[in-house]
Scaffold this motif. Structure first.
Motif, PDB file in Angstrom:
ATOM      1  N   TRP A 115       0.805  -1.217   0.000  1.00 17.40           N
ATOM      2  CA  TRP A 115       0.000   0.000   0.000  1.00 17.40           C
ATOM      3  C   TRP A 115       0.845   1.277   0.000  1.00 17.40           C
ATOM      4  O   TRP A 115       0.330   2.386  -0.145  1.00 17.40           O
TER       5      TRP A 115
ATOM      6  N   GLY B 124      -7.086  -0.163  -5.163  1.00 16.01           N
ATOM      7  CA  GLY B 124      -7.872  -1.391  -5.277  1.00 16.01           C
ATOM      8  C   GLY B 124      -8.354  -1.650  -6.706  1.00 16.01           C
ATOM      9  O   GLY B 124      -8.581  -0.729  -7.496  1.00 16.01           O
TER      10      GLY B 124
ATOM     11  N   GLU C  51     -12.211  -1.623  -5.015  1.00 19.40           N
ATOM     12  CA  GLU C  51     -12.037  -2.224  -3.688  1.00 19.40           C
ATOM     13  C   GLU C  51     -11.541  -1.164  -2.705  1.00 19.40           C
ATOM     14  O   GLU C  51     -10.639  -0.398  -2.997  1.00 19.40           O
ATOM     15  N   GLU C  52     -12.170  -1.113  -1.550  1.00 15.79           N
ATOM     16  CA  GLU C  52     -11.752  -0.157  -0.533  1.00 15.79           C
ATOM     17  C   GLU C  52     -10.474  -0.632   0.151  1.00 15.79           C
ATOM     18  O   GLU C  52     -10.271  -1.831   0.369  1.00 15.79           O
ATOM     19  N   THR C  53      -9.605   0.305   0.449  1.00 18.04           N
ATOM     20  CA  THR C  53      -8.372  -0.021   1.152  1.00 18.04           C
ATOM     21  C   THR C  53      -8.689  -0.476   2.570  1.00 18.04           C
ATOM     22  O   THR C  53      -9.499   0.142   3.270  1.00 18.04           O
ATOM     23  N   ASP C  54      -8.059  -1.554   2.988  1.00 16.23           N
ATOM     24  CA  ASP C  54      -8.291  -2.090   4.331  1.00 16.23           C
ATOM     25  C   ASP C  54      -7.486  -1.274   5.332  1.00 16.23           C
ATOM     26  O   ASP C  54      -6.323  -1.566   5.624  1.00 16.23           O
ATOM     27  N   MET C  55      -8.092  -0.194   5.884  1.00 18.51           N
ATOM     28  CA  MET C  55      -7.386   0.692   6.801  1.00 18.51           C
ATOM     29  C   MET C  55      -7.029  -0.005   8.104  1.00 18.51           C
ATOM     30  O   MET C  55      -6.009   0.308   8.726  1.00 18.51           O
ATOM     31  N   ASP C  56      -7.856  -0.941   8.539  1.00 15.99           N
ATOM     32  CA  ASP C  56      -7.537  -1.667   9.775  1.00 15.99           C
ATOM     33  C   ASP C  56      -6.234  -2.440   9.627  1.00 15.99           C
ATOM     34  O   ASP C  56      -5.399  -2.467  10.549  1.00 15.99           O
ATOM     35  N   ALA C  57      -6.041  -3.062   8.470  1.00 16.72           N
ATOM     36  CA  ALA C  57      -4.806  -3.818   8.236  1.00 16.72           C
ATOM     37  C   ALA C  57      -3.599  -2.878   8.195  1.00 16.72           C
ATOM     38  O   ALA C  57      -2.533  -3.187   8.740  1.00 16.72           O
ATOM     39  N   ILE C  58      -3.780  -1.723   7.551  1.00 13.40           N
ATOM     40  CA  ILE C  58      -2.681  -0.755   7.471  1.00 13.40           C
ATOM     41  C   ILE C  58      -2.312  -0.240   8.859  1.00 13.40           C
ATOM     42  O   ILE C  58      -1.133  -0.143   9.225  1.00 13.40           O
ATOM     43  N   GLN C  59      -3.326   0.080   9.663  1.00 14.07           N
ATOM     44  CA  GLN C  59      -3.056   0.563  11.013  1.00 14.07           C
ATOM     45  C   GLN C  59      -2.342  -0.492  11.848  1.00 14.07           C
ATOM     46  O   GLN C  59      -1.464  -0.173  12.655  1.00 14.07           O
TER      47      GLN C  59
END
Length: 287
Positions: free
Chosen positions: A17, A76, A119-127
């Motif tokens: 990302w 995405g 596709e939306e970026t998985d912000m939880d995974a990035i955090q």
């Protein structure tokens, strides 16, 4: 192990990302204070970061910054709703077959709600990845503080050894100082042609010795040296205890200087104060 409050850490984390860089700086401060510079989308991480600092550090002014650079190529995947697009085109053809010119542009069809989606970026995974990188930067900061703390410990122990030497010098010189003072008093009386019996002279010397007695101050200085070494050996957040010990060192050195009647003792007392001040300056950086 003792820790310095002065340190720096930098960790760069690269992923699909994009990449992120954590930087943490800390300097001496009476209490623990933390400041953050985070991108707006990661402001929610601040309470978690503050809690991590609180658990790992005792004192210091800590500045933490995050630089986040998204990878545009990692947007995405775009998905086309072919069924909906086909229906829209068929509807446009039907309108046109009934004598109405639609002038439909293909891009207008693509802009229709629901035709394309990303596709939306998985912000939880990035955090989660960012927090993992932060933990690494915090570990690096602690290693840096420990390394600097070890250097400070060596410097302080060198000063303690020097103070011990000065105390020993003063203690060994005191008998000669008292004998010098005895002869000086005797000469003064002889010059003034005043006769004193030996008993009276001894009484005067006893009173003088009591006024100039520094044995108690020297014993306390040795005790402070021993206690300071124990604190350094125990380690941990010991900066405040060491600072208190410097106050005790100063108290005894001031008393010692006030009782000095000899240039050698005066010089030793001055050297003690210099060594104590050097230790105090180093201790200001200890957690």
């Amino acid at each position: 192990m003792i820790y310095s409050m002065t340190a720096f850490a930098r960790i760069e984390h690269k992923a699909q990302w994009g990449n992120a860089v954590w930087e943490i700086r800390s300097v001496n401060q009476r209490y623990l204070e933390s400041y953050f510079r985070l991108p707006e989308q990661f402001r929610s991480l601040e309470p978690l970061l503050r809690e991590r600092f609180r658990k790992a550090l005792q004192r210091g002014k800590v500045e933490c910054s995050l630089r986040f650079m998204a990878n545009d190529a990692a947007v995405g995947k775009v998905t086309l709703n072919e069924s909906l697009a086909r229906q829209l085109m068929e509807a446009a053809d039907w309108v046109q077959s009934h004598g109405q010119s639609t002038g439909v542009n293909p891009f207008d069809v693509l802009r229709w709600p629901g035709v394309i989606s990303a596709e939306e970026t998985d912000m939880d995974a990035i955090q989660g990845e960012l927090l993992g990188a932060f933990d690494k930067s915090l570990e690096e900061l602690l290693r840096s503080r420990a390394a600097e703390g070890d250097n400070l410990r060596v410097l302080i122990e060198q000063r303690l050894t020097a103070i011990e030497s000065e105390v020993s010098t003063i203690r060994s010189a005191m008998p000669a100082v008292l004998e010098w003072q005895r002869e000086r008093i005797s000469n003064k009386f002889e010059e003034a042609k005043i006769e004193l019996d030996s008993g009276r002279l001894e009484q005067e010397m006893i009173l003088l010795a009591q006024r100039l007695d520094v044995a108690e101050e020297l014993d306390r200085l040795n005790s402070h040296i021993s206690e300071t070494r124990k604190i350094l050996h125990k380690g941990g957040a010991c900066g405040r205890r060491l600072d208190f010990m410097m106050q005790e060192f100063n108290r005894e050195s001031n008393t010692l200087a006030s009782k000095s009647i000899n240039a050698e003792i005066t010089q030793a007392a001055v050297e003690l104060k210099v060594l104590i001040e050097q230790m105090r300056e180093q201790i200001q950086n200890i957690e």
